[in-house]
Design a protein around this motif. Structure first.
Motif, mmCIF file in Angstrom:
data_model
loop_
_atom_site.group_PDB
_atom_site.id
_atom_site.type_symbol
_atom_site.label_atom_id
_atom_site.label_comp_id
_atom_site.label_asym_id
_atom_site.label_seq_id
_atom_site.Cartn_x
_atom_site.Cartn_y
_atom_site.Cartn_z
ATOM 1 N N GLN A 166 0.400 11.176 -3.949
ATOM 2 C CA GLN A 166 1.105 10.710 -2.752
ATOM 3 C C GLN A 166 2.489 11.345 -2.667
ATOM 4 O O GLN A 166 2.903 11.840 -1.626
ATOM 5 N N LYS A 208 -3.145 5.808 12.337
ATOM 6 C CA LYS A 208 -2.797 4.381 12.417
ATOM 7 C C LYS A 208 -2.878 3.915 13.871
ATOM 8 O O LYS A 208 -3.416 2.856 14.176
ATOM 9 N N GLU A 231 2.293 13.712 0.482
ATOM 10 C CA GLU A 231 2.933 13.097 1.652
ATOM 11 C C GLU A 231 4.300 13.746 1.901
ATOM 12 O O GLU A 231 4.789 13.767 3.023
ATOM 13 N N ILE A 268 0.845 -1.194 0.000
ATOM 14 C CA ILE A 268 0.000 0.000 0.000
ATOM 15 C C ILE A 268 0.886 1.253 0.000
ATOM 16 O O ILE A 268 2.066 1.180 0.342
ATOM 17 N N THR A 290 3.049 -2.759 8.209
ATOM 18 C CA THR A 290 1.812 -2.095 7.799
ATOM 19 C C THR A 290 0.650 -3.081 7.874
ATOM 20 O O THR A 290 0.673 -4.132 7.223
ATOM 21 N N VAL A 316 0.769 10.743 9.187
ATOM 22 C CA VAL A 316 -0.095 9.585 8.942
ATOM 23 C C VAL A 316 -0.067 8.605 10.122
ATOM 24 O O VAL A 316 -0.795 7.618 10.134
ATOM 25 N N GLY A 324 3.413 3.872 -0.990
ATOM 26 C CA GLY A 324 4.561 3.816 -1.898
ATOM 27 C C GLY A 324 4.857 2.406 -2.381
ATOM 28 O O GLY A 324 5.492 2.216 -3.417
ATOM 29 N N SER A 325 4.398 1.414 -1.635
ATOM 30 C CA SER A 325 4.639 0.025 -2.041
ATOM 31 C C SER A 325 3.561 -0.466 -3.004
ATOM 32 O O SER A 325 3.462 -1.655 -3.275
ATOM 33 N N SER A 381 6.546 -4.328 1.504
ATOM 34 C CA SER A 381 6.348 -3.391 2.613
ATOM 35 C C SER A 381 7.705 -3.008 3.166
ATOM 36 O O SER A 381 8.427 -3.862 3.684
ATOM 37 N N LYS A 382 8.031 -1.743 3.049
ATOM 38 C CA LYS A 382 9.335 -1.304 3.549
ATOM 39 C C LYS A 382 9.478 -1.669 5.026
ATOM 40 O O LYS A 382 10.481 -2.205 5.448
ATOM 41 N N SER A 383 8.443 -1.391 5.804
ATOM 42 C CA SER A 383 8.528 -1.614 7.253
ATOM 43 C C SER A 383 8.184 -3.046 7.657
ATOM 44 O O SER A 383 8.555 -3.502 8.722
HETATM 45 O O1 F6P Z 1 0.999 5.980 4.351
HETATM 46 C C1 F6P Z 1 2.100 5.945 5.178
HETATM 47 C C2 F6P Z 1 3.173 5.051 4.676
HETATM 48 O O2 F6P Z 1 4.153 4.978 5.643
HETATM 49 C C3 F6P Z 1 3.747 5.494 3.329
HETATM 50 O O3 F6P Z 1 4.702 6.457 3.448
HETATM 51 C C4 F6P Z 1 4.245 4.196 2.799
HETATM 52 O O4 F6P Z 1 4.510 4.265 1.435
HETATM 53 C C5 F6P Z 1 3.101 3.284 3.159
HETATM 54 O O5 F6P Z 1 2.701 3.731 4.437
HETATM 55 C C6 F6P Z 1 3.421 1.826 3.178
HETATM 56 O O6 F6P Z 1 4.458 1.518 4.056
HETATM 57 P P1 F6P Z 1 5.238 0.149 3.989
HETATM 58 O O7 F6P Z 1 5.920 0.049 2.672
HETATM 59 O O8 F6P Z 1 6.207 0.197 5.135
HETATM 60 O O9 F6P Z 1 4.245 -0.943 4.157
#
Ligand code: F6P
Length: 568
Positions: A365, A528, A369, A166, A228, A524, A168-169, A223-225
């Motif tokens: 975005q 959450k 953002e 979701i 999510t 954001v 950026g991903s 997902s970078k993190s």
């Molecule tokens: O919407 C907030 C955000 O942190 C964006 O900046 C990011 O692209 C998105 O959520 C998805 O995050 P992730 O790639 O860590 O799942």
């Protein structure tokens, strides 16, 4: 690592609030003189206006001449850019300084598409070896999927790749996949179809997997993190859906892309199929990292590399072109002119290309953002306007929905028209028609139609002066509505890469002028956290699960109670 915030502060050279600088005040005074001048008059006075205000970049003609400015405006805007230290800030970004100061990180996405042999990264920390190694892995994987060398657990080829991610991903990969759809077709066979699962709404999941055969489906959890909730919940649903048919071999149908490689492994993705990205890549800037894996599976790695090449060339242009020739800088400063002096609230993005239909959502975005902020480098609330509302739709769909307001509404909306000389399909009548609308709309916005012209037109249609009189004010267009036109040779991977980088760098320059951090997104977070709290307190079940709702504000409490009462 260089101290980004300190370095950014130093390069400002102002020592004063931005609005008090001589450059800002000069623009305010200039605005008072130019604000009511009609674009028609600017063109009448200067027969060379089109060439004077057009700029080129290989494959691109960018026409700024339909903007409400003259030579003096441009030179004052560039004075402001210099005073704000845009050039030094740009260098700091490319050197890998920690310009994302609230997260103490560089914003090094240009390294993802660095096609030169030069190292990039903070001092003594060249990031290029890991970028290149990951690209090599992506290539092997994407080509394996495309050729059928990499098969599903039952020996069948993968036919569909589902990207689960979701923000950026999702937005970058989806926009690019759609834009370059026609580049994915192999000589024989159907190629790889890509679907995107982003929304947590169960309808999205159902729609995505409908009619898919698990044995031919590959899921990429992006997902970078890797925290999510939307992505992880959707990934879990996908796993359960696939497991019903694949059993213990389900893992064979999953890959992951993340900066948290360990988390992805713990979640259950085979380490061999986890592709890294890095903390120095912001989510909305990550399309050129392994987040683009599904794109490479669709269009092939050669095309993916062309995309990177185009972005790299635009990065070079941004780094090297003098400010007065520098397209991202000019776009940014013209945006500043409207937002901070004309006080416009929004920016329209209008691609005249079906394939580029998802571009407005991507830029939305990227821009909102990045620059939807109001606290500056010194931790103070800024007193000027920052990022605009960015929105848009492809042409000609846009003309049949919101163009009325652009032509005759009370908002002044600067618009970017993006069109292509060559169609993607065989040259056809419809491309000519599409482009006729493309040229006509920016012309109509600019010229408008004065009462004399309306009268003449209606008389020619055999209307009587008596019939004309009451209609006259309604059919008059004041015009003088600004736009920038990007006329690009063709929607190729290379040109798309350059176009994306152009908008990224524009957004960066505006962030520097506004003295905000374009690379964090704290805004954001709160929503959450509250969603998690609501979920965890168990109030979304009948009778609110007996949860104590007294800590909620009366509106939210009332809504939660209504929700619980109406649950079946
Ligand atoms: O919407 C907030 C955000 O942190 C964006 O900046 C990011 O692209 C998105 O959520 C998805 O995050 P992730 O790639 O860590 O799942």
């Amino acid at each position: 690592m260089k101290q980004g915030k300190k370095a950014l502060r130093k390069m400002e050279q102002t020592g004063k609030p931005l609005q008090k600088t001589a450059e800002w005040i000069a623009l305010e005074n200039h605005y008072d003189k130019i604000r009511d001048i009609h674009l028609r008059d600017l063109f009448d006075k200067d027969p060379e206006r089109f060439s004077r205000f057009s700029r080129s970049f290989p494959g691109f003609l960018v026409d700024f001449s339909k903007n409400r400015l003259n030579n003096k405006t441009l030179s004052l805007l560039l004075d402001l850019a210099k005073r704000a230290g845009v050039e030094k800030a740009r260098d700091l970004m490319f050197q890998g300084a920690a310009i994302n100061w609230t997260e103490k990180r560089p914003a090094l996405h240009p390294a993802l598409r660095n096609r030169s042999d030069s190292p990039m990264g903070p001092k003594d920390q060249d990031v290029m070896p890991e970028v290149t190694a990951t690209l090599d892995r992506m290539k092997a994987f994407a080509e394996g999927v495309r050729t059928g060398k990499l098969k599903g657990s039952s020996g069948k080829r993968f036919r569909t790749v589902v990207n689960i991610g979701i923000g950026g991903s999702h937005l970058g990969p989806e926009m690019i996949t759609r834009a370059l759809h026609s580049y994915g077709q192999p000589k024989r066979g159907k190629g790889i179809a890509v679907r995107f699962l982003a929304n947590i709404d169960p309808t999205a999941f159902k729609e995505t997997v409908e009619e898919l055969n698990p044995q031919e489906t590959l899921f990429i959890v992006s997902s970078k993190s890797f925290t999510t909730t939307e992505t992880l919940t959707n990934a879990r649903s996908a796993w359960e859906w696939a497991e019903k048919s694949l059993g213990e071999k389900t893992g064979h149908h999953f890959a992951g892309v993340t900066a948290q490689v360990e988390r992805a492994r713990e979640w259950g993705i085979d380490p061999e199929r986890v592709f890294p990205l890095w903390e120095w890549v912001g989510g909305r800037y990550s399309w050129a990292s392994a987040i683009g894996l599904c794109v490479a599976c669709r269009i092939g790695f050669d095309h993916f590399e062309e995309l990177l090449q185009g972005a790299h060339e635009m990065d070079r242009h941004f780094q090297e072109a003098p400010l007065e020739e520098n397209i991202p800088v000019l776009m940014a400063m013209i945006g500043i002119w409207y937002r901070n002096f004309f006080n416009t609230q929004t920016q329209a993005i209008l691609p005249y290309s079906h394939a580029l239909g998802a571009f407005p959502a991507f830029v939305q975005q990227l821009d909102m953002e990045s620059n939807g902020k109001s606290i500056d480098l010194n931790g103070e609330r800024v007193r000027y306007q920052t990022g605009p509302v960015v929105w848009g739709e492809s042409g000609t769909l846009n003309q049949h929905s919101f163009f009325q307001l652009l032509h005759q509404g009370k908002f002044l909306v600067p618009a970017d028209f993006i069109g292509f000389v060559e169609p993607l399909e065989e040259a056809s009548e419809s491309h000519g028609e599409l482009m006729a609308h493309f040229f006509a709309q920016s012309q109509a916005l600019m010229l408008g139609r004065n009462p004399k012209e309306v009268k003449k037109d209606l008389l020619a249609r055999e209307m009587s002066p008596k019939e004309i009189a009451p209609l006259l004010p309604h059919r008059t267009f004041r015009g003088n509505r600004p736009s920038t036109t990007l006329l690009i040779d063709q929607l190729t991977p290379r040109n798309l890469g350059a176009l994306i980088a152009l908008y990224e760098m524009k957004v960066f320059v505006q962030g520097i002028i506004w003295r905000i951090n374009s690379f964090d997104q704290w805004g954001v977070e709160l929503g959450k956290q509250l969603a998690e709290k609501i979920l965890n307190e168990g109030s979304l079940v009948a009778n609110n699960g007996g949860a104590d709702l007294s800590h909620h504000d009366p509106s939210t409490r009332g809504l939660l109670q209504h929700f619980a009462q109406h649950l079946e």
